[in-house]
Design a protein around this motif. Structure first.
Motif, PDB file in Angstrom:
ATOM      1  N   LEU A 412       0.824  -1.207   0.000  1.00 15.78           N
ATOM      2  CA  LEU A 412       0.000   0.000   0.000  1.00 15.78           C
ATOM      3  C   LEU A 412       0.861   1.261   0.000  1.00 15.78           C
ATOM      4  O   LEU A 412       0.547   2.243  -0.693  1.00 15.78           O
ATOM      5  CB  LEU A 412      -0.935  -0.009   1.206  1.00 15.78           C
ATOM      6  N   ALA A 413       1.949   1.252   0.771  1.00 20.36           N
ATOM      7  CA  ALA A 413       2.812   2.433   0.841  1.00 20.36           C
ATOM      8  C   ALA A 413       3.461   2.724  -0.510  1.00 20.36           C
ATOM      9  O   ALA A 413       3.548   3.879  -0.952  1.00 20.36           O
ATOM     10  CB  ALA A 413       3.877   2.240   1.911  1.00 20.36           C
ATOM     11  N   ARG A 414       3.926   1.686  -1.197  1.00 14.54           N
ATOM     12  CA  ARG A 414       4.530   1.906  -2.512  1.00 14.54           C
ATOM     13  C   ARG A 414       3.482   2.376  -3.515  1.00 14.54           C
ATOM     14  O   ARG A 414       3.783   3.148  -4.431  1.00 14.54           O
ATOM     15  CB  ARG A 414       5.236   0.634  -2.980  1.00 14.54           C
ATOM     16  N   GLY A 415       2.243   1.944  -3.317  1.00  9.59           N
ATOM     17  CA  GLY A 415       1.167   2.446  -4.166  1.00  9.59           C
ATOM     18  C   GLY A 415       0.929   3.929  -3.965  1.00  9.59           C
ATOM     19  O   GLY A 415       0.429   4.618  -4.853  1.00  9.59           O
ATOM     20  N   GLU A 416       1.283   4.446  -2.798  1.00  8.88           N
ATOM     21  CA  GLU A 416       1.155   5.870  -2.507  1.00  8.88           C
ATOM     22  C   GLU A 416       2.464   6.625  -2.726  1.00  8.88           C
ATOM     23  O   GLU A 416       2.555   7.808  -2.406  1.00  8.88           O
ATOM     24  CB  GLU A 416       0.688   6.064  -1.052  1.00  8.88           C
ATOM     25  N   SER A 417       3.479   5.909  -3.217  1.00 13.89           N
ATOM     26  CA  SER A 417       4.814   6.499  -3.455  1.00 13.89           C
ATOM     27  C   SER A 417       5.462   6.992  -2.172  1.00 13.89           C
ATOM     28  O   SER A 417       6.259   7.932  -2.185  1.00 13.89           O
ATOM     29  CB  SER A 417       4.722   7.646  -4.477  1.00 13.89           C
ATOM     30  N   LEU A 418       5.149   6.358  -1.065  1.00 16.66           N
ATOM     31  CA  LEU A 418       5.774   6.686   0.221  1.00 16.66           C
ATOM     32  C   LEU A 418       6.754   5.554   0.552  1.00 16.66           C
ATOM     33  O   LEU A 418       6.465   4.669   1.355  1.00 16.66           O
ATOM     34  CB  LEU A 418       4.705   6.860   1.304  1.00 16.66           C
ATOM     35  N   THR A 419       7.909   5.609  -0.079  1.00 14.46           N
ATOM     36  CA  THR A 419       8.837   4.478  -0.007  1.00 14.46           C
ATOM     37  C   THR A 419       9.497   4.332   1.352  1.00 14.46           C
ATOM     38  O   THR A 419       9.874   3.220   1.736  1.00 14.46           O
ATOM     39  CB  THR A 419       9.918   4.617  -1.092  1.00 14.46           C
ATOM     40  N   HIS A 421       7.943   4.764   4.163  1.00 12.50           N
ATOM     41  CA  HIS A 421       6.959   3.960   4.879  1.00 12.50           C
ATOM     42  C   HIS A 421       7.143   2.480   4.520  1.00 12.50           C
ATOM     43  O   HIS A 421       7.168   1.605   5.397  1.00 12.50           O
ATOM     44  CB  HIS A 421       5.534   4.370   4.481  1.00 12.50           C
TER      45      HIS A 421
END
Length: 435
Positions: A412-419, A421
């Motif tokens: 989910l974090a990579r889907g939000e580009s919050l690497t 996280h």
């Protein structure tokens, strides 16, 4: 004197809307003046509070110490009351405390299928400020309703502020403070008192939340400091809406309408009934009883400005209309109030049956009389113990949980580009092998 409406009339919606509270004509001026007072107290502390107290309350003293009421003074006030008043305060306090003790929230935890321990920890606020109107006004019920839930919640530091114009203080208010477990009392009021509680001064400790009623300046000050501290709500004029089937004494209903109308000219009193003859009887009772009331000028102005007797198609129609209005106080003065209760979706307090006068709720029934107004019962609740408690989430992740939840969180974090996280979750996931 009081409008007569029919819910089936073509102009009903427009006429009902005309009874809504008018906007404050001096709103911008009040906002600006309050902003100045808040800024002054935040910048200059005690000195600004002393200046405003001298200017607005005609109470000039040299230090904040002179504005603090000694703790023993509260007990002296309680012991000095006439026995009937002292006993009535004690009964009301006991009932309010008993009701609110049933609202106490408890911490809880559970363990899920991965061995994660999840839950919620409930703790009380640390310090609360209670604003009470003062001077010649005497509102001991406000003290009990605001301070007792905080005390029940476990708040250890309750600071009460009450204006004392010219040094005049109500013995009943001081006695109620002693009964309600108030820690200290300062004789300051207005926006400067709210500022002192919100920002703190050299003498007054900053609080976590401010509760209690006040005038337009107090309400605006609470609105402006919200975010810096919590507040209960920004309350509007008092309201009562009565649904009656025609079987209650018209004089009782008239007096119930008066009980809220006498608060001020902007209060609202509405009666909804499918019985036209009953509405006529209540109108006649109003005409007969109004001249006998001590606050008849205020009542008359309130009824003329915002009151109405509304003919409805039936009781179901009355309930639908009530839910649309979302009144502060709702009386179900009908033969079978329990039958209507499940259909009520928006009301601050619901008074069931012919003997449940709203006035009892103001003083001693037990539930809180600090209620949402101006339609906010659609999304606000009465003041309660829960307003003085905080809830913190508890998350204790097991090795198995780190592996499974870490993978979910990473995706989910990579889907939000919050690497960052994602990598934080992946570190734990990768350190917790399946075997």
């Amino acid at each position: 004197m009081i409008a007569r409406l029919d819910s089936r009339a073509a102009d009903f919606t427009a006429r009902l809307a005309a009874l809504a509270p008018a906007g404050e004509a001096d709103g911008p001026a009040v906002q600006a003046r309050v902003g100045e007072i808040l800024a002054a107290v935040e910048a200059r502390g005690d000195a600004a509070v002393l200046e405003y107290t001298a200017r607005f309350d005609d109470l000039a003293v040299d230090s904040m110490a002179a504005l603090e009421v000694p703790a023993e003074r509260l007990q002296v006030a309680l012991e000095g009351l006439p026995a009937a008043q002292r006993d009535a305060l004690a009964v009301a306090a006991a009932r309010i405390r008993d009701y609110h003790e049933r609202q106490l929230g408890e911490s809880w935890q559970y363990t899920d299928e991965l061995g994660n321990v999840l839950g919620q920890q409930v703790t009380s606020l640390g310090r609360v400020g209670v604003y009470v109107p003062g001077g010649k006004a005497s509102y001991p019920s406000s003290v009990l309703m605001n301070a007792l839930p905080a005390h029940v919640a476990g708040v250890e530091d309750i600071t009460m502020v009450v204006p004392a114009p010219g040094g005049e203080l109500s013995e009943l208010v001081l006695a109620a403070a002693g009964l309600a477990g108030v820690s200290r009392v300062y004789t300051i009021g207005g926006a400067q008192a709210v500022a002192a509680l919100a920002y703190g001064t050299e003498t007054v400790a900053a609080v976590d939340k401010i509760v209690g009623p006040g005038n337009a300046y107090v309400a605006e000050a609470k609105r402006q400091v919200f975010g810096r501290v919590g507040i209960d709500m920004v309350a509007g004029p008092s309201e009562i809406l009565i649904i009656c089937d025609g079987g209650t004494d018209p004089a009782w209903i008239a007096m119930d309408l008066f009980s809220q109308a006498e608060h001020d000219e902007n209060a609202q009193a509405l009666l909804l009934s499918p019985d036209a003859a009953f509405l006529d009887a209540v109108a006649a009772a109003i005409e007969e009883l109004l001249p006998q009331q001590e606050r008849r000028e205020i009542i008359a102005a309130s009824l003329a400005r915002r009151g109405a007797l509304v003919l409805t198609a039936d009781l179901d129609d009355a309930v639908r209309l009530s839910n649309r209005i979302a009144p502060e106080h709702l009386e179900l003065s009908v033969a079978d109030p329990e039958a209507l209760l499940p259909s009520i979706s928006a009301a601050g307090a619901i008074f069931m049956g012919r003997y449940s006068a709203e006035a009892l709720g103001d003083y001693c029934a037990g539930p809180n009389h600090v209620l949402p107004t101006a339609g906010s019962a659609r999304f606000f609740s009465p003041l309660g113990v829960y307003d003085f408690q905080k809830r913190s989430s508890i998350i204790n992740v097991s090795r198995a949980g780190a592996r499974v939840l870490g993978d979910v969180a990473s995706t989910l974090a990579r889907g939000e580009s919050l690497t960052a996280h994602a990598r934080s979750a992946e570190y734990r996931r990768d350190a917790a092998p399946e075997h």
